[in-house]
Design a protein around this motif. Structure first.
Motif, PDB file in Angstrom:
ATOM      1  N   LYS A  20     -21.073  11.482-106.884  1.00 49.25           N
ATOM      2  CA  LYS A  20     -20.952  10.449-105.850  1.00 49.25           C
ATOM      3  C   LYS A  20     -22.287   9.946-105.325  1.00 49.25           C
ATOM      4  CE  LYS A  20     -16.465  12.085-104.439  1.00 49.25           C
ATOM      5  NZ  LYS A  20     -15.561  12.441-103.363  1.00 49.25           N
ATOM      6  N   GLY A  21     -23.393  10.433-105.859  1.00 47.77           N
ATOM      7  CA  GLY A  21     -24.702   9.961-105.438  1.00 47.77           C
ATOM      8  C   GLY A  21     -25.245  10.645-104.201  1.00 47.77           C
ATOM      9  N   LYS A  22     -24.677  11.786-103.840  1.00 42.57           N
ATOM     10  CA  LYS A  22     -25.138  12.508-102.652  1.00 42.57           C
ATOM     11  C   LYS A  22     -25.785  13.840-103.010  1.00 42.57           C
ATOM     12  CE  LYS A  22     -21.945  10.216 -99.632  1.00 42.57           C
ATOM     13  NZ  LYS A  22     -20.976  10.292 -98.599  1.00 42.57           N
ATOM     14  N   GLU A  23     -25.091  14.659-103.759  1.00 41.87           N
ATOM     15  CA  GLU A  23     -25.633  15.946-104.198  1.00 41.87           C
ATOM     16  C   GLU A  23     -25.980  15.822-105.675  1.00 41.87           C
ATOM     17  OE1 GLU A  23     -23.192  19.281-103.175  1.00 41.87           O
ATOM     18  OE2 GLU A  23     -22.706  18.419-101.229  1.00 41.87           O
ATOM     19  N   TRP A  24     -27.226  16.176-106.003  1.00 36.41           N
ATOM     20  CA  TRP A  24     -27.734  15.961-107.357  1.00 36.41           C
ATOM     21  C   TRP A  24     -27.966  17.274-108.083  1.00 36.41           C
ATOM     22  CZ3 TRP A  24     -28.161  11.206-109.541  1.00 36.41           C
ATOM     23  CH2 TRP A  24     -28.022  10.123-108.674  1.00 36.41           C
ATOM     24  N   MET A  25     -27.567  17.307-109.335  1.00 34.93           N
ATOM     25  CA  MET A  25     -27.908  18.400-110.244  1.00 34.93           C
ATOM     26  C   MET A  25     -28.957  17.856-111.201  1.00 34.93           C
ATOM     27  SD  MET A  25     -24.237  20.125-111.093  1.00 34.93           S
ATOM     28  CE  MET A  25     -23.417  18.588-111.484  1.00 34.93           C
ATOM     29  N   TYR A  26     -29.781  18.744-111.738  1.00 38.56           N
ATOM     30  CA  TYR A  26     -30.792  18.277-112.671  1.00 38.56           C
ATOM     31  C   TYR A  26     -31.075  19.322-113.734  1.00 38.56           C
ATOM     32  CZ  TYR A  26     -34.391  21.300-110.678  1.00 38.56           C
ATOM     33  OH  TYR A  26     -35.117  22.389-110.286  1.00 38.56           O
ATOM     34  N   SER A  27     -31.697  18.833-114.794  1.00 38.77           N
ATOM     35  CA  SER A  27     -32.162  19.683-115.879  1.00 38.77           C
ATOM     36  C   SER A  27     -33.554  19.203-116.251  1.00 38.77           C
ATOM     37  CB  SER A  27     -31.216  19.550-117.074  1.00 38.77           C
ATOM     38  OG  SER A  27     -31.727  20.236-118.187  1.00 38.77           O
ATOM     39  N   LEU A  28     -34.495  20.119-116.370  1.00 40.08           N
ATOM     40  CA  LEU A  28     -35.875  19.783-116.713  1.00 40.08           C
ATOM     41  C   LEU A  28     -36.161  20.208-118.146  1.00 40.08           C
ATOM     42  CD1 LEU A  28     -38.677  18.769-115.706  1.00 40.08           C
ATOM     43  CD2 LEU A  28     -39.155  21.145-115.093  1.00 40.08           C
ATOM     44  N   ASN A  29     -36.721  19.287-118.922  1.00 39.47           N
ATOM     45  CA  ASN A  29     -37.040  19.557-120.326  1.00 39.47           C
ATOM     46  C   ASN A  29     -38.389  18.942-120.670  1.00 39.47           C
ATOM     47  OD1 ASN A  29     -34.335  20.635-121.224  1.00 39.47           O
ATOM     48  ND2 ASN A  29     -33.737  18.647-120.448  1.00 39.47           N
ATOM     49  N   PHE A  30     -38.974  19.414-121.748  1.00 40.84           N
ATOM     50  CA  PHE A  30     -40.139  18.734-122.300  1.00 40.84           C
ATOM     51  C   PHE A  30     -39.644  17.448-122.949  1.00 40.84           C
ATOM     52  CE2 PHE A  30     -41.476  23.247-122.539  1.00 40.84           C
ATOM     53  CZ  PHE A  30     -42.599  23.160-121.724  1.00 40.84           C
ATOM     54  N   THR A  31     -40.427  16.370-122.849  1.00 39.99           N
ATOM     55  CA  THR A  31     -39.987  15.090-123.402  1.00 39.99           C
ATOM     56  C   THR A  31     -40.062  15.073-124.923  1.00 39.99           C
ATOM     57  OG1 THR A  31     -40.679  13.939-121.415  1.00 39.99           O
ATOM     58  CG2 THR A  31     -40.361  12.594-123.360  1.00 39.99           C
ATOM     59  N   LYS A  32     -41.211  15.371-125.465  1.00 39.61           N
ATOM     60  CA  LYS A  32     -41.371  15.292-126.927  1.00 39.61           C
ATOM     61  C   LYS A  32     -41.808  16.627-127.499  1.00 39.61           C
ATOM     62  CE  LYS A  32     -42.270  10.410-126.945  1.00 39.61           C
ATOM     63  NZ  LYS A  32     -43.176   9.330-127.166  1.00 39.61           N
ATOM     64  N   GLU A  33     -42.976  17.041-127.145  1.00 38.77           N
ATOM     65  CA  GLU A  33     -43.493  18.296-127.692  1.00 38.77           C
ATOM     66  C   GLU A  33     -43.463  19.372-126.611  1.00 38.77           C
ATOM     67  OE1 GLU A  33     -48.163  17.125-127.278  1.00 38.77           O
ATOM     68  OE2 GLU A  33     -46.944  16.162-128.794  1.00 38.77           O
ATOM     69  N   SER A  34     -43.206  20.565-127.035  1.00 38.70           N
ATOM     70  CA  SER A  34     -43.138  21.681-126.102  1.00 38.70           C
ATOM     71  C   SER A  34     -44.518  22.032-125.566  1.00 38.70           C
ATOM     72  CB  SER A  34     -42.549  22.912-126.792  1.00 38.70           C
ATOM     73  OG  SER A  34     -41.218  22.668-127.148  1.00 38.70           O
ATOM     74  N   GLY A  35     -44.528  22.410-124.311  1.00 39.51           N
ATOM     75  CA  GLY A  35     -45.743  22.901-123.689  1.00 39.51           C
ATOM     76  C   GLY A  35     -45.578  24.379-123.401  1.00 39.51           C
ATOM     77  N   SER A  36     -46.429  24.868-122.543  1.00 38.64           N
ATOM     78  CA  SER A  36     -46.371  26.296-122.230  1.00 38.64           C
ATOM     79  C   SER A  36     -45.263  26.589-121.225  1.00 38.64           C
ATOM     80  CB  SER A  36     -47.710  26.758-121.664  1.00 38.64           C
ATOM     81  OG  SER A  36     -47.901  26.233-120.361  1.00 38.64           O
ATOM     82  N   GLU A  37     -44.800  27.818-121.265  1.00 43.85           N
ATOM     83  CA  GLU A  37     -43.779  28.262-120.312  1.00 43.85           C
ATOM     84  C   GLU A  37     -44.322  28.204-118.890  1.00 43.85           C
ATOM     85  OE1 GLU A  37     -40.956  32.104-119.408  1.00 43.85           O
ATOM     86  OE2 GLU A  37     -41.745  31.840-121.428  1.00 43.85           O
ATOM     87  N   GLU A  38     -45.603  28.482-118.718  1.00 48.01           N
ATOM     88  CA  GLU A  38     -46.226  28.444-117.397  1.00 48.01           C
ATOM     89  C   GLU A  38     -46.188  27.037-116.806  1.00 48.01           C
ATOM     90  OE1 GLU A  38     -47.823  29.837-120.101  1.00 48.01           O
ATOM     91  OE2 GLU A  38     -47.414  31.924-119.542  1.00 48.01           O
ATOM     92  N   GLU A  39     -46.433  26.025-117.660  1.00 48.70           N
ATOM     93  CA  GLU A  39     -46.414  24.637-117.182  1.00 48.70           C
ATOM     94  C   GLU A  39     -45.029  24.224-116.709  1.00 48.70           C
ATOM     95  OE1 GLU A  39     -48.167  21.324-119.288  1.00 48.70           O
ATOM     96  OE2 GLU A  39     -49.625  22.679-120.199  1.00 48.70           O
ATOM     97  N   ILE A  40     -44.009  24.488-117.519  1.00 46.79           N
ATOM     98  CA  ILE A  40     -42.664  24.053-117.137  1.00 46.79           C
ATOM     99  C   ILE A  40     -42.159  24.854-115.940  1.00 46.79           C
ATOM    100  CG2 ILE A  40     -41.236  25.480-118.666  1.00 46.79           C
ATOM    101  CD1 ILE A  40     -39.684  22.722-119.200  1.00 46.79           C
ATOM    102  N   THR A  41     -42.550  26.102-115.835  1.00 49.09           N
ATOM    103  CA  THR A  41     -42.181  26.913-114.670  1.00 49.09           C
ATOM    104  C   THR A  41     -42.830  26.341-113.412  1.00 49.09           C
ATOM    105  OG1 THR A  41     -41.897  28.884-116.032  1.00 49.09           O
ATOM    106  CG2 THR A  41     -42.239  29.232-113.680  1.00 49.09           C
ATOM    107  N   PHE A  42     -44.077  25.914-113.513  1.00 48.85           N
ATOM    108  CA  PHE A  42     -44.787  25.305-112.390  1.00 48.85           C
ATOM    109  C   PHE A  42     -44.067  24.032-111.929  1.00 48.85           C
ATOM    110  CE2 PHE A  42     -47.867  22.142-110.873  1.00 48.85           C
ATOM    111  CZ  PHE A  42     -48.378  22.802-109.775  1.00 48.85           C
TER     112      PHE A  42
END
Length: 100
Positions: A41-63
């Motif tokens: 309904k545009g009030k409460e948002w869920m999300y998923s974070l991913n690398f766009t093209k190439e994978s980076g480090s786990e530390e970066e995505i955790t940050f």
């Protein structure tokens, strides 16, 4: 944290609600990310974070994940950016000339 938006989109349908994404790069990292957004309904948002093209480090995505959890202004900015690109399906009624 400063980010540069690379691309954004948002769609809405009565059946699925709001579905969008924002591709961005953070000044603190070297990798581009995509946050996929969903809200019925545009009030409460869920999300998923991913690398766009190439994978980076786990530390970066955790940050980045921690920043999204802690920084409401950042998260709201990403939602507003996607909403600014909102596409709604055209209704069949809009195609009819007046009086029909």
């Amino acid at each position: 944290m400063q980010i540069t938006v690379l691309n954004a989109s948002m769609m809405y349908s009565e059946d699925n609600g709001y579905i969008g994404k924002v591709e961005f790069k953070a000044t603190e990292g070297t990798t581009a990310y995509e946050v996929a957004l969903f809200s019925k309904k545009g009030k409460e948002w869920m999300y998923s974070l991913n690398f766009t093209k190439e994978s980076g480090s786990e530390e970066e995505i955790t940050f980045i994940e921690e920043k999204l959890e802690e920084d409401d202004d950042l998260f709201d900015f990403l939602i507003e950016t996607a909403l600014s690109r909102l596409e709604r399906p055209e209704s069949a009624d809009e195609d009819k000339p007046d009086g029909e």
